[in-house]
Write a protein that holds these residues in place. Structure first.
Motif, PDB file in Angstrom:
ATOM      1  N   PHE A 154       0.835  -1.208   0.000  1.00 13.46           N
ATOM      2  CA  PHE A 154       0.000   0.000   0.000  1.00 13.46           C
ATOM      3  C   PHE A 154       0.867   1.254   0.000  1.00 13.46           C
ATOM      4  O   PHE A 154       0.598   2.213  -0.729  1.00 13.46           O
ATOM      5  CB  PHE A 154      -0.913  -0.021   1.229  1.00 13.46           C
ATOM      6  CG  PHE A 154      -1.837   1.158   1.328  1.00 13.46           C
ATOM      7  CD1 PHE A 154      -3.002   1.211   0.579  1.00 13.46           C
ATOM      8  CD2 PHE A 154      -1.551   2.214   2.187  1.00 13.46           C
ATOM      9  CE1 PHE A 154      -3.863   2.300   0.674  1.00 13.46           C
ATOM     10  CE2 PHE A 154      -2.397   3.295   2.293  1.00 13.46           C
ATOM     11  CZ  PHE A 154      -3.559   3.342   1.538  1.00 13.46           C
ATOM     12  N   ASN A 155       1.934   1.227   0.801  1.00 15.42           N
ATOM     13  CA  ASN A 155       2.819   2.391   0.869  1.00 15.42           C
ATOM     14  C   ASN A 155       3.612   2.597  -0.424  1.00 15.42           C
ATOM     15  O   ASN A 155       3.936   3.734  -0.784  1.00 15.42           O
ATOM     16  CB  ASN A 155       3.767   2.264   2.059  1.00 15.42           C
ATOM     17  CG  ASN A 155       3.086   2.629   3.361  1.00 15.42           C
ATOM     18  OD1 ASN A 155       2.127   3.394   3.378  1.00 15.42           O
ATOM     19  ND2 ASN A 155       3.568   2.080   4.465  1.00 15.42           N
ATOM     20  N   GLU A 156       3.916   1.505  -1.095  1.00 14.98           N
ATOM     21  CA  GLU A 156       4.564   1.647  -2.402  1.00 14.98           C
ATOM     22  C   GLU A 156       3.658   2.410  -3.359  1.00 14.98           C
ATOM     23  O   GLU A 156       4.108   3.288  -4.108  1.00 14.98           O
ATOM     24  CB  GLU A 156       4.902   0.272  -2.977  1.00 14.98           C
ATOM     25  CG  GLU A 156       6.054  -0.424  -2.287  1.00 14.98           C
ATOM     26  CD  GLU A 156       6.309  -1.811  -2.850  1.00 14.98           C
ATOM     27  OE1 GLU A 156       5.530  -2.234  -3.748  1.00 14.98           O
ATOM     28  OE2 GLU A 156       7.252  -2.478  -2.397  1.00 14.98           O
ATOM     29  N   ARG A 157       2.377   2.093  -3.330  1.00 13.69           N
ATOM     30  CA  ARG A 157       1.426   2.797  -4.197  1.00 13.69           C
ATOM     31  C   ARG A 157       1.251   4.251  -3.745  1.00 13.69           C
ATOM     32  O   ARG A 157       1.119   5.154  -4.576  1.00 13.69           O
ATOM     33  CB  ARG A 157       0.068   2.076  -4.201  1.00 13.69           C
ATOM     34  CG  ARG A 157       0.113   0.681  -4.790  1.00 13.69           C
ATOM     35  CD  ARG A 157      -1.281   0.157  -5.080  1.00 13.69           C
ATOM     36  NE  ARG A 157      -2.085   0.040  -3.873  1.00 13.69           N
ATOM     37  CZ  ARG A 157      -2.108  -1.049  -3.097  1.00 13.69           C
ATOM     38  NH1 ARG A 157      -1.355  -2.111  -3.403  1.00 13.69           N
ATOM     39  NH2 ARG A 157      -2.878  -1.086  -2.018  1.00 13.69           N
ATOM     40  N   GLN A 158       1.255   4.460  -2.426  1.00  6.87           N
ATOM     41  CA  GLN A 158       1.131   5.819  -1.909  1.00  6.87           C
ATOM     42  C   GLN A 158       2.295   6.696  -2.383  1.00  6.87           C
ATOM     43  O   GLN A 158       2.098   7.833  -2.828  1.00  6.87           O
ATOM     44  CB  GLN A 158       1.098   5.795  -0.376  1.00  6.87           C
ATOM     45  CG  GLN A 158      -0.179   5.230   0.232  1.00  6.87           C
ATOM     46  CD  GLN A 158      -1.364   6.154   0.088  1.00  6.87           C
ATOM     47  OE1 GLN A 158      -2.164   6.013  -0.851  1.00  6.87           O
ATOM     48  NE2 GLN A 158      -1.486   7.106   0.983  1.00  6.87           N
ATOM     49  N   ALA A 169      -0.204   0.169  11.887  1.00  3.26           N
ATOM     50  CA  ALA A 169      -1.444   0.324  12.651  1.00  3.26           C
ATOM     51  C   ALA A 169      -2.482   1.115  11.858  1.00  3.26           C
ATOM     52  O   ALA A 169      -3.677   0.805  11.887  1.00  3.26           O
ATOM     53  CB  ALA A 169      -1.161   1.001  13.991  1.00  3.26           C
ATOM     54  N   GLU A 170      -2.029   2.134  11.146  1.00  4.33           N
ATOM     55  CA  GLU A 170      -2.948   2.935  10.327  1.00  4.33           C
ATOM     56  C   GLU A 170      -3.493   2.115   9.164  1.00  4.33           C
ATOM     57  O   GLU A 170      -4.656   2.277   8.774  1.00  4.33           O
ATOM     58  CB  GLU A 170      -2.237   4.181   9.811  1.00  4.33           C
ATOM     59  CG  GLU A 170      -1.940   5.215  10.893  1.00  4.33           C
ATOM     60  CD  GLU A 170      -1.050   6.340  10.399  1.00  4.33           C
ATOM     61  OE1 GLU A 170      -1.102   7.435  10.999  1.00  4.33           O
ATOM     62  OE2 GLU A 170      -0.306   6.129   9.411  1.00  4.33           O
ATOM     63  N   TYR A 171      -2.657   1.249   8.618  1.00  2.00           N
ATOM     64  CA  TYR A 171      -3.117   0.422   7.500  1.00  2.00           C
ATOM     65  C   TYR A 171      -4.234  -0.531   7.929  1.00  2.00           C
ATOM     66  O   TYR A 171      -5.109  -0.872   7.134  1.00  2.00           O
ATOM     67  CB  TYR A 171      -1.953  -0.377   6.921  1.00  2.00           C
ATOM     68  CG  TYR A 171      -2.355  -1.277   5.775  1.00  2.00           C
ATOM     69  CD1 TYR A 171      -2.777  -0.739   4.564  1.00  2.00           C
ATOM     70  CD2 TYR A 171      -2.326  -2.662   5.905  1.00  2.00           C
ATOM     71  CE1 TYR A 171      -3.180  -1.550   3.517  1.00  2.00           C
ATOM     72  CE2 TYR A 171      -2.709  -3.485   4.858  1.00  2.00           C
ATOM     73  CZ  TYR A 171      -3.137  -2.925   3.669  1.00  2.00           C
ATOM     74  OH  TYR A 171      -3.519  -3.740   2.642  1.00  2.00           O
ATOM     75  N   LEU A 172      -4.212  -0.953   9.203  1.00  2.00           N
ATOM     76  CA  LEU A 172      -5.231  -1.887   9.688  1.00  2.00           C
ATOM     77  C   LEU A 172      -6.634  -1.307   9.676  1.00  2.00           C
ATOM     78  O   LEU A 172      -7.611  -2.060   9.795  1.00  2.00           O
ATOM     79  CB  LEU A 172      -4.881  -2.368  11.105  1.00  2.00           C
ATOM     80  CG  LEU A 172      -3.630  -3.239  11.245  1.00  2.00           C
ATOM     81  CD1 LEU A 172      -3.460  -3.686  12.689  1.00  2.00           C
ATOM     82  CD2 LEU A 172      -3.694  -4.451  10.320  1.00  2.00           C
ATOM     83  N   PRO A 175      -9.516   1.077   4.226  1.00  2.46           N
ATOM     84  CA  PRO A 175     -10.457   0.290   3.429  1.00  2.46           C
ATOM     85  C   PRO A 175      -9.766  -0.754   2.559  1.00  2.46           C
ATOM     86  O   PRO A 175     -10.312  -1.834   2.325  1.00  2.46           O
ATOM     87  CB  PRO A 175     -11.175   1.344   2.586  1.00  2.46           C
ATOM     88  CG  PRO A 175     -11.053   2.608   3.361  1.00  2.46           C
ATOM     89  CD  PRO A 175      -9.724   2.527   4.043  1.00  2.46           C
ATOM     90  N   ASP A 176      -8.562  -0.451   2.079  1.00  7.02           N
ATOM     91  CA  ASP A 176      -7.822  -1.390   1.234  1.00  7.02           C
ATOM     92  C   ASP A 176      -7.597  -2.715   1.951  1.00  7.02           C
ATOM     93  O   ASP A 176      -7.796  -3.789   1.367  1.00  7.02           O
ATOM     94  CB  ASP A 176      -6.476  -0.778   0.834  1.00  7.02           C
ATOM     95  CG  ASP A 176      -5.627  -1.724   0.002  1.00  7.02           C
ATOM     96  OD1 ASP A 176      -5.864  -1.804  -1.219  1.00  7.02           O
ATOM     97  OD2 ASP A 176      -4.738  -2.396   0.576  1.00  7.02           O
ATOM     98  N   PHE A 177      -7.210  -2.637   3.215  1.00  5.68           N
ATOM     99  CA  PHE A 177      -6.939  -3.860   3.978  1.00  5.68           C
ATOM    100  C   PHE A 177      -8.212  -4.673   4.180  1.00  5.68           C
ATOM    101  O   PHE A 177      -8.242  -5.885   3.945  1.00  5.68           O
ATOM    102  CB  PHE A 177      -6.322  -3.506   5.333  1.00  5.68           C
ATOM    103  CG  PHE A 177      -6.147  -4.693   6.236  1.00  5.68           C
ATOM    104  CD1 PHE A 177      -5.208  -5.680   5.951  1.00  5.68           C
ATOM    105  CD2 PHE A 177      -6.927  -4.848   7.376  1.00  5.68           C
ATOM    106  CE1 PHE A 177      -5.044  -6.782   6.780  1.00  5.68           C
ATOM    107  CE2 PHE A 177      -6.775  -5.938   8.204  1.00  5.68           C
ATOM    108  CZ  PHE A 177      -5.829  -6.912   7.909  1.00  5.68           C
TER     109      PHE A 177
END
Length: 224
Positions: A154-158, A169-172, A175-177
């Motif tokens: 996700f961060n690679e795309r960001q 923790a924020e990724y959890l 919506p993507d997760f």
């Protein structure tokens, strides 16, 4: 050798199919990933780099965790819940953990029972719940792996889109997760429900997952 292959053919065939499909997923995922790279104006990557990427790890782990969740829930819920007419269920009235005699533990263990079936205390408790415990741990481990790899992907795309990366923790709560997670959970739960209910009325001759062809529809816990 032939006898060993025959007696272990189910596990061997599924293991081989798993490897074939995993390799195929690697090639297909690599092609899809590079299509997205080119569409974004970026350079395509080699197969080796893709197979060690967070994107590939997240795709693999999200499928594994949903499968292990399915088996973990099924193993535990079938101890207490029944479905009349299904060979996947205990007979109504037989819910629960069953007696030591029925489970062949302690004084009722036989000569060929596992050693811990003869024991008491923690060892017997671990053996008695080992399948559910291991499935639960495999689910938790693959879910954790999916969340970590998913956050990295996700961060690679960001970063590619010039946006701020997020913490694990924020990724959890992204919506993507949960979109990736829940789409797998619902499909596994639907598959289990379909198997439990369809096996009441449908048959597969010779399969232990089916009732005998001539068994009545309301026969429960009977395997062919």
């Amino acid at each position: 050798m032939r006898r060993a292959l025959r007696e272990n053919s189910l596990g061997l065939v599924f293991g081989l199919l798993f490897l074939i499909v995993l390799v195929a997923q690697g090639f297909a995922g690599h092609a899809d990933f590079n299509q997205q790279q080119i569409a974004a104006g970026l350079e395509p990557v080699g197969l080796g780099r893709y197979l060690t990427s967070a994107s590939f790890a997240a795709d693999v782990a999200e499928n594994w965790q949903s499968e292990y969740l399915q088996f973990f829930l099924y193993i535990l819920l079938t101890v207490w819940l029944v479905q009349k007419g299904s060979p996947e269920s205990k007979k109504p009235g037989e819910e629960g953990r069953e007696s030591d005699r029925e489970q062949k533990v302690g004084p009722y263990a036989t000569g060929d029972s596992p050693a811990w079936a003869h024991a008491g205390g923690l060892r017997r408790a671990l053996l008695s719940n080992s399948l559910g415990l291991v499935m639960g741990l495999l689910f938790a481990g693959s879910w954790l792996a999916q969340s970590i790899a998913g956050a990295a992907a996700f961060n690679e795309r960001q970063l590619r889109d010039l946006q701020e990366p997020v913490t694990w923790a924020e990724y959890l709560i992204e919506p993507d997760f949960w979109s990736r997670t829940l789409q797998n959970w619902q499909s596994e739960l639907l598959a289990v429900a379909s198997m439990v209910i369809l096996s009441i009325y449908l048959r597969q001759r010779g399969s232990p997952e089916s009732k005998p062809v001539g068994a009545p529809h309301d026969a429960t816990g009977v395997e062919g």
